[in-house]
Design a protein around this motif. Sequence first.
Motif, short mmCIF file in Angstrom:
data_model
loop_
_atom_site.label_atom_id
_atom_site.label_comp_id
_atom_site.label_asym_id
_atom_site.label_seq_id
_atom_site.Cartn_x
_atom_site.Cartn_y
_atom_site.Cartn_z
N PHE A 1 -15.39 7.94 76.09
CA PHE A 1 -14.42 8.64 75.25
C PHE A 1 -13.76 9.81 76.00
N LYS A 2 -14.52 10.48 76.86
CA LYS A 2 -13.97 11.60 77.62
C LYS A 2 -12.78 11.15 78.47
N THR A 3 -12.91 10.02 79.12
CA THR A 3 -11.82 9.50 79.96
C THR A 3 -10.61 9.17 79.10
N LEU A 4 -10.83 8.60 77.91
CA LEU A 4 -9.72 8.30 77.01
C LEU A 4 -9.00 9.58 76.61
N VAL A 5 -9.75 10.61 76.24
CA VAL A 5 -9.15 11.88 75.84
C VAL A 5 -8.33 12.47 76.99
N GLU A 6 -8.85 12.39 78.20
CA GLU A 6 -8.12 12.89 79.37
C GLU A 6 -6.80 12.15 79.55
N GLN A 7 -6.81 10.84 79.38
CA GLN A 7 -5.60 10.04 79.52
C GLN A 7 -4.59 10.35 78.42
N ILE A 8 -5.06 10.47 77.18
CA ILE A 8 -4.17 10.80 76.07
C ILE A 8 -3.55 12.18 76.28
N GLY A 9 -4.33 13.11 76.83
CA GLY A 9 -3.85 14.46 77.08
C GLY A 9 -2.69 14.53 78.06
N GLN A 10 -2.49 13.48 78.82
CA GLN A 10 -1.38 13.45 79.78
C GLN A 10 -0.12 12.84 79.18
N ARG A 11 -0.17 12.51 77.90
CA ARG A 11 0.97 11.86 77.24
C ARG A 11 1.61 12.78 76.22
N LYS A 12 2.83 12.39 75.80
CA LYS A 12 3.54 13.09 74.75
C LYS A 12 3.62 12.18 73.53
N PRO A 13 3.74 12.76 72.33
CA PRO A 13 3.91 11.92 71.14
C PRO A 13 5.10 10.97 71.33
N GLY A 14 4.90 9.72 70.97
CA GLY A 14 5.96 8.72 71.09
C GLY A 14 5.95 7.95 72.39
N ASP A 15 5.17 8.39 73.39
CA ASP A 15 5.08 7.64 74.64
C ASP A 15 4.52 6.25 74.35
N LYS A 16 5.04 5.27 75.00
CA LYS A 16 4.54 3.90 74.89
C LYS A 16 3.49 3.69 75.96
N ILE A 17 2.36 3.15 75.55
CA ILE A 17 1.28 2.87 76.50
C ILE A 17 0.76 1.46 76.25
N ARG A 18 0.03 0.95 77.22
CA ARG A 18 -0.57 -0.38 77.12
C ARG A 18 -2.08 -0.21 77.04
N ILE A 19 -2.68 -0.81 76.02
CA ILE A 19 -4.14 -0.75 75.88
C ILE A 19 -4.70 -2.16 76.01
N LEU A 20 -5.65 -2.31 76.91
CA LEU A 20 -6.39 -3.56 77.02
C LEU A 20 -7.70 -3.33 76.27
N TYR A 21 -7.98 -4.20 75.32
CA TYR A 21 -9.20 -4.03 74.53
C TYR A 21 -9.85 -5.38 74.33
N SER A 22 -11.10 -5.32 73.90
CA SER A 22 -11.88 -6.52 73.63
C SER A 22 -12.29 -6.50 72.15
N ARG A 23 -12.16 -7.66 71.50
CA ARG A 23 -12.61 -7.81 70.12
C ARG A 23 -13.45 -9.06 70.05
N SER A 24 -14.67 -8.92 69.60
CA SER A 24 -15.60 -10.06 69.51
C SER A 24 -15.71 -10.80 70.84
N GLY A 25 -15.70 -10.04 71.94
CA GLY A 25 -15.88 -10.62 73.26
C GLY A 25 -14.62 -11.21 73.88
N LYS A 26 -13.48 -11.16 73.16
CA LYS A 26 -12.23 -11.70 73.70
C LYS A 26 -11.24 -10.57 73.97
N GLN A 27 -10.62 -10.62 75.16
CA GLN A 27 -9.62 -9.61 75.51
C GLN A 27 -8.28 -9.96 74.92
#
Length: 92
Positions: free
Chosen positions: A66-92
């Motif tokens: 979570f610390k790394t996520l917070v650091e990354q979010i802190g480098q952004r401005k509201p409305g910035d578009k970002i790409r998130i890679l996530y896994s749900r039930s073992g599938k990306q």
Amino acid sequence: LESLKVSFGNAVVERGPACLGVMQKQDLGDDVLRIDQVVAESAAGRAGLQPDDVILEFDDVSIPNFKTLVEQIGQRKPGDKIRILYSRSGKQ
């Protein structure tokens, strides 16, 4: 913010301008960030993230905790578009 400070043992809680809208109750020492809660009207909620999803990357940056996520979010401005890679039930 005051309730967060109490919940996390009076840890320093700062809020930057950008916000994703995910929470993790406790970092269990895993090498992954498993989402515990998603704020419904947040960017994460609108994007369809759900509790138990695992965030793997945030704009191509590996997210081991979570610390790394917070650091990354802190480098952004509201409305910035970002790409998130996530896994749900073992599938990306």
